[in-house]
Design a protein around this motif. Sequence first.
Motif, PDB file in Angstrom:
ATOM      1  N   GLU A  32       8.516   1.132  20.105  1.00 53.37           N
ATOM      2  CA  GLU A  32       7.706  -0.077  19.727  1.00 53.37           C
ATOM      3  C   GLU A  32       6.513  -0.078  20.702  1.00 53.37           C
ATOM      4  O   GLU A  32       5.440  -0.184  20.326  1.00 53.37           O
ATOM      5  N   ASP A  46       2.813   0.296  19.200  1.00 55.24           N
ATOM      6  CA  ASP A  46       1.876  -0.864  19.555  1.00 55.24           C
ATOM      7  C   ASP A  46       0.588  -0.309  19.781  1.00 55.24           C
ATOM      8  O   ASP A  46      -0.445  -0.639  19.359  1.00 55.24           O
ATOM      9  N   GLY A  98       6.824  -5.464   6.654  1.00 58.16           N
ATOM     10  CA  GLY A  98       7.368  -6.628   7.390  1.00 58.16           C
ATOM     11  C   GLY A  98       6.206  -7.217   8.172  1.00 58.16           C
ATOM     12  O   GLY A  98       4.999  -7.330   7.941  1.00 58.16           O
ATOM     13  N   LYS A  99       6.657  -7.335   9.349  1.00 55.47           N
ATOM     14  CA  LYS A  99       5.697  -7.939  10.553  1.00 55.47           C
ATOM     15  C   LYS A  99       4.574  -6.928  10.870  1.00 55.47           C
ATOM     16  O   LYS A  99       3.605  -7.689  11.247  1.00 55.47           O
ATOM     17  N   ASN A 100       4.855  -5.679  11.009  1.00 54.09           N
ATOM     18  CA  ASN A 100       3.823  -4.930  11.288  1.00 54.09           C
ATOM     19  C   ASN A 100       2.504  -5.191  10.464  1.00 54.09           C
ATOM     20  O   ASN A 100       1.594  -4.944  10.805  1.00 54.09           O
ATOM     21  N   GLU A 125       1.553  -7.758   8.954  1.00 52.87           N
ATOM     22  CA  GLU A 125       0.817  -9.164   9.160  1.00 52.87           C
ATOM     23  C   GLU A 125      -0.027  -9.101  10.581  1.00 52.87           C
ATOM     24  O   GLU A 125      -1.057  -9.417  10.649  1.00 52.87           O
ATOM     25  N   VAL A 126       0.774  -8.483  11.693  1.00 53.06           N
ATOM     26  CA  VAL A 126       0.298  -8.321  12.882  1.00 53.06           C
ATOM     27  C   VAL A 126      -1.132  -7.393  12.852  1.00 53.06           C
ATOM     28  O   VAL A 126      -2.069  -7.667  13.400  1.00 53.06           O
ATOM     29  N   THR A 183      -4.033  -8.807  11.028  1.00 54.57           N
ATOM     30  CA  THR A 183      -4.577 -10.172  11.759  1.00 54.57           C
ATOM     31  C   THR A 183      -5.511  -9.663  13.016  1.00 54.57           C
ATOM     32  O   THR A 183      -6.546 -10.026  12.894  1.00 54.57           O
TER      33      THR A 183
END
Length: 319
Positions: free
Chosen positions: A140, A144, A207-209, A211-212, A215
């Motif tokens: 992760e 990132d 998934g969340k990836n 959105e992050v 953004t």
Amino acid sequence: MTKTGINIGPTIENYGGETFLSQEVTISILQESKNAFKRCHVLCTHSDLAGNAEKILCVLIQYLVLEHIDYAVELGLQAIPLPDPKSQPEIYFFDVVGQANTLFHLFEKQFQDSLIPLVLSSPKHSLCLQKRRQLREQLEGKIDTGLDRAVAAVAGWVRNILSAEQKKTDFKPEDDSVLGQMNTPACAKVVKFISSIAQTIHSYLDGKNVEVVLTDLGTRLHRVIFDHLQQFQYNSLGAMLVICDVNEYRRSIKDFKIPLVLELFEKLHALCNLLVVVPDNLKQVCSGEQLVGLDKSVLMGFIQLRYDFRTAKLANVLK
């Protein structure tokens, strides 16, 4: 790297989009290890079961997670373009992330289904969970870092487009013939690029990836465009043109489906309206719903870009 003959030098190499990840290879390794866990369960004594199961896990970690998934992510990291690219960046890291996440989830599923029952009642249980957690955190962390670099490269290229393509005369046209074009060429090029990147992110991340990343990308794009627009002075026709440009940026950002980012571009659109409002109405518009709460320096920063800022004596409009 020595086995594949790849030489990692100071220049950035994207390997033609090769991700170095294979679902077929991963499934084959997982099937072999699944059989090994089964043999371990059948053949080992109770006292040896957990220890041997952990040894199988270590082999699986070494060859699947470290030498296949982590290796590919490392190569993907090195292939990300610089934050100020001189040509349109080809970013394959989104594909690497999508595949790496899928393969690591397959590893985690086997970890849960095949390993955990063999070590559950032994001291090896907590040790194995710790190893999985460390692997996940390591992966992760690299993902990132890579996503941050990828987004920086996208924002850098947008900045490059605007700097190279936007002319000072774009927003100070001498006649209304330009109104037929609706958007400036620089805006059209940026929107086309942003749309392709957003489509790539939606295709490869989940998934969340999603959105992050969107953004982060959206807020960086807003900053790039916000700073860019403050470099110009606008006559009345130019103000209409920049409003059309920002409206087009706003339309492309809607595809992100990120409320925070959309709100940023809504406020930018409202700020651009200050360039075209008649002087007598400026104070009223500044206190309207869309601009309320913004610092006066931000509002004045846009009002100062008007061609009539001095002649209409607008310096005191917000006092």
